[in-house]
Scaffold this motif. Structure first.
Motif, PDB file in Angstrom:
ATOM      1  N   ASP A  97       0.830  -1.201   0.000  1.00 30.42           N
ATOM      2  CA  ASP A  97       0.000   0.000   0.000  1.00 30.42           C
ATOM      3  C   ASP A  97       0.868   1.255   0.000  1.00 30.42           C
ATOM      4  N   THR A  98       1.854   1.269   0.872  1.00 34.07           N
ATOM      5  CA  THR A  98       2.766   2.414   0.963  1.00 34.07           C
ATOM      6  C   THR A  98       3.571   2.546  -0.316  1.00 34.07           C
ATOM      7  N   ARG A  99       4.092   1.431  -0.801  1.00 39.33           N
ATOM      8  CA  ARG A  99       4.901   1.455  -2.031  1.00 39.33           C
ATOM      9  C   ARG A  99       4.071   1.971  -3.213  1.00 39.33           C
ATOM     10  N   SER A 100       2.834   1.519  -3.293  1.00 43.16           N
ATOM     11  CA  SER A 100       1.967   1.943  -4.379  1.00 43.16           C
ATOM     12  C   SER A 100       1.707   3.447  -4.327  1.00 43.16           C
ATOM     13  N   LYS A 101       1.467   3.968  -3.122  1.00 46.07           N
ATOM     14  CA  LYS A 101       1.253   5.416  -2.958  1.00 46.07           C
ATOM     15  C   LYS A 101       2.484   6.195  -3.383  1.00 46.07           C
ATOM     16  N   LEU A 102       3.651   5.733  -2.947  1.00 43.61           N
ATOM     17  CA  LEU A 102       4.887   6.426  -3.298  1.00 43.61           C
ATOM     18  C   LEU A 102       5.167   6.338  -4.794  1.00 43.61           C
ATOM     19  N   ASP A 103       4.930   5.171  -5.392  1.00 41.16           N
ATOM     20  CA  ASP A 103       5.131   5.023  -6.838  1.00 41.16           C
ATOM     21  C   ASP A 103       4.216   5.979  -7.615  1.00 41.16           C
ATOM     22  N   PHE A 104       2.972   6.057  -7.171  1.00 38.29           N
ATOM     23  CA  PHE A 104       2.002   6.952  -7.800  1.00 38.29           C
ATOM     24  C   PHE A 104       2.482   8.399  -7.680  1.00 38.29           C
ATOM     25  N   ALA A 105       2.916   8.775  -6.483  1.00 39.17           N
ATOM     26  CA  ALA A 105       3.384  10.144  -6.241  1.00 39.17           C
ATOM     27  C   ALA A 105       4.625  10.453  -7.082  1.00 39.17           C
ATOM     28  N   LEU A 106       5.539   9.499  -7.191  1.00 36.70           N
ATOM     29  CA  LEU A 106       6.764   9.716  -7.971  1.00 36.70           C
ATOM     30  C   LEU A 106       6.467   9.953  -9.448  1.00 36.70           C
ATOM     31  N   VAL A 107       5.565   9.169  -9.993  1.00 38.12           N
ATOM     32  CA  VAL A 107       5.198   9.339 -11.409  1.00 38.12           C
ATOM     33  C   VAL A 107       4.575  10.725 -11.625  1.00 38.12           C
ATOM     34  N   ALA A 108       3.661  11.098 -10.745  1.00 38.23           N
ATOM     35  CA  ALA A 108       2.987  12.394 -10.877  1.00 38.23           C
ATOM     36  C   ALA A 108       3.961  13.555 -10.687  1.00 38.23           C
ATOM     37  N   LEU A 109       4.856  13.448  -9.710  1.00 40.44           N
ATOM     38  CA  LEU A 109       5.831  14.514  -9.467  1.00 40.44           C
ATOM     39  C   LEU A 109       6.823  14.628 -10.610  1.00 40.44           C
ATOM     40  N   GLU A 110       7.135  13.515 -11.246  1.00 41.39           N
ATOM     41  CA  GLU A 110       8.016  13.527 -12.414  1.00 41.39           C
ATOM     42  C   GLU A 110       7.418  14.436 -13.494  1.00 41.39           C
ATOM     43  N   LEU A 111       6.113  14.320 -13.677  1.00 36.53           N
ATOM     44  CA  LEU A 111       5.424  15.167 -14.661  1.00 36.53           C
ATOM     45  C   LEU A 111       5.456  16.639 -14.238  1.00 36.53           C
ATOM     46  N   LEU A 112       5.200  16.897 -12.961  1.00 32.38           N
ATOM     47  CA  LEU A 112       5.189  18.273 -12.471  1.00 32.38           C
ATOM     48  C   LEU A 112       6.562  18.926 -12.572  1.00 32.38           C
ATOM     49  N   ARG A 113       7.593  18.201 -12.187  1.00 31.63           N
ATOM     50  CA  ARG A 113       8.923  18.819 -12.154  1.00 31.63           C
ATOM     51  C   ARG A 113       9.483  19.035 -13.549  1.00 31.63           C
ATOM     52  N   ASN A 114       9.004  18.264 -14.525  1.00 26.93           N
ATOM     53  CA  ASN A 114       9.444  18.477 -15.901  1.00 26.93           C
ATOM     54  C   ASN A 114       8.607  19.531 -16.604  1.00 26.93           C
ATOM     55  N   GLY A 115       7.512  19.918 -15.965  1.00 27.94           N
ATOM     56  CA  GLY A 115       6.647  20.938 -16.542  1.00 27.94           C
ATOM     57  C   GLY A 115       5.791  20.362 -17.651  1.00 27.94           C
ATOM     58  N   PRO A 116       4.628  20.973 -17.843  1.00 24.39           N
ATOM     59  CA  PRO A 116       3.744  20.485 -18.906  1.00 24.39           C
ATOM     60  C   PRO A 116       4.325  20.799 -20.275  1.00 24.39           C
ATOM     61  N   LYS A 117       4.195  19.867 -21.167  1.00 25.90           N
ATOM     62  CA  LYS A 117       4.644  20.087 -22.550  1.00 25.90           C
ATOM     63  C   LYS A 117       3.488  20.728 -23.302  1.00 25.90           C
ATOM     64  N   LYS A 118       3.715  21.958 -23.727  1.00 22.39           N
ATOM     65  CA  LYS A 118       2.656  22.662 -24.456  1.00 22.39           C
ATOM     66  C   LYS A 118       2.839  22.409 -25.953  1.00 22.39           C
ATOM     67  N   PRO A 119       1.725  22.299 -26.683  1.00 23.65           N
ATOM     68  CA  PRO A 119       1.811  21.984 -28.118  1.00 23.65           C
ATOM     69  C   PRO A 119       2.677  22.959 -28.911  1.00 23.65           C
ATOM     70  N   ASN A 120       2.718  24.233 -28.511  1.00 24.91           N
ATOM     71  CA  ASN A 120       3.432  25.229 -29.292  1.00 24.91           C
ATOM     72  C   ASN A 120       4.857  25.492 -28.801  1.00 24.91           C
ATOM     73  N   ASP A 121       5.354  24.705 -27.842  1.00 22.47           N
ATOM     74  CA  ASP A 121       6.694  24.927 -27.324  1.00 22.47           C
ATOM     75  C   ASP A 121       7.764  24.866 -28.412  1.00 22.47           C
ATOM     76  N   ASP A 122       7.605  23.953 -29.345  1.00 23.12           N
ATOM     77  CA  ASP A 122       8.611  23.782 -30.388  1.00 23.12           C
ATOM     78  C   ASP A 122       8.541  24.869 -31.462  1.00 23.12           C
ATOM     79  N   ALA A 123       7.418  25.533 -31.549  1.00 21.83           N
ATOM     80  CA  ALA A 123       7.200  26.523 -32.606  1.00 21.83           C
ATOM     81  C   ALA A 123       7.880  27.862 -32.315  1.00 21.83           C
ATOM     82  N   LYS A 124       8.278  28.080 -31.057  1.00 23.92           N
ATOM     83  CA  LYS A 124       8.854  29.390 -30.692  1.00 23.92           C
ATOM     84  C   LYS A 124      10.264  29.566 -31.168  1.00 23.92           C
TER      85      LYS A 124
END
Length: 124
Positions: A97-124
């Motif tokens: 249960d604890t491992r699953s919570k931490l794994d879930f949190a790690l995946v989500a934080l990975e997304l947050l710390r890398n920032g959202p990829k916006k569709p127009n980021d490459d166009a600038k």
């Protein structure tokens, strides 16, 4: 539903608050620290230095303590708030249960710390 799913829902709510209520720069820095806290406790649940987060520590205060939703997030993953510290309150046996919570949190934080990829980021 199992308690684990409810735990993930609570974490998910905290992550929504974190991502919606903080500016992108602060969020990126803070989520990096939250990620490290989760990673350290996930890999070393019995190591005393990873079981406590000192809230009067300058790094915590400037990178995590000022984030809206960070304290709730720490509680959701298993830390308990005490005077001047957050202390890991879960067992050291690495239960599923604890491992699953931490794994879930790690995946989500990975997304947050890398920032959202916006569709127009490459166009600038």
């Amino acid at each position: 539903t199992t308690g684990n799913e409810n735990g993930n829902e609570e974490i998910e709510e905290c992550l929504k608050v974190l991502s919606n209520e903080n500016d992108p720069h602060s969020l990126k820095i803070g989520s990096q620290m939250l990620y490290l806290y989760c990673l350290n406790i996930s890999k070393n649940p019995a190591v005393p230095r990873y079981r406590k987060i000192y809230t009067n520590n300058t790094t915590f205060r400037t990178k995590v303590g000022n984030l809206v939703g960070a304290k709730e997030f720490l509680k959701a993953i298993g830390f308990e708030e005490r005077p001047n510290i957050y202390e890991w309150s879960q067992s050291t046996d690495g239960s599923d249960d604890t491992r699953s919570k931490l794994d879930f949190a790690l995946v989500a934080l990975e997304l947050l710390r890398n920032g959202p990829k916006k569709p127009n980021d490459d166009a600038k």
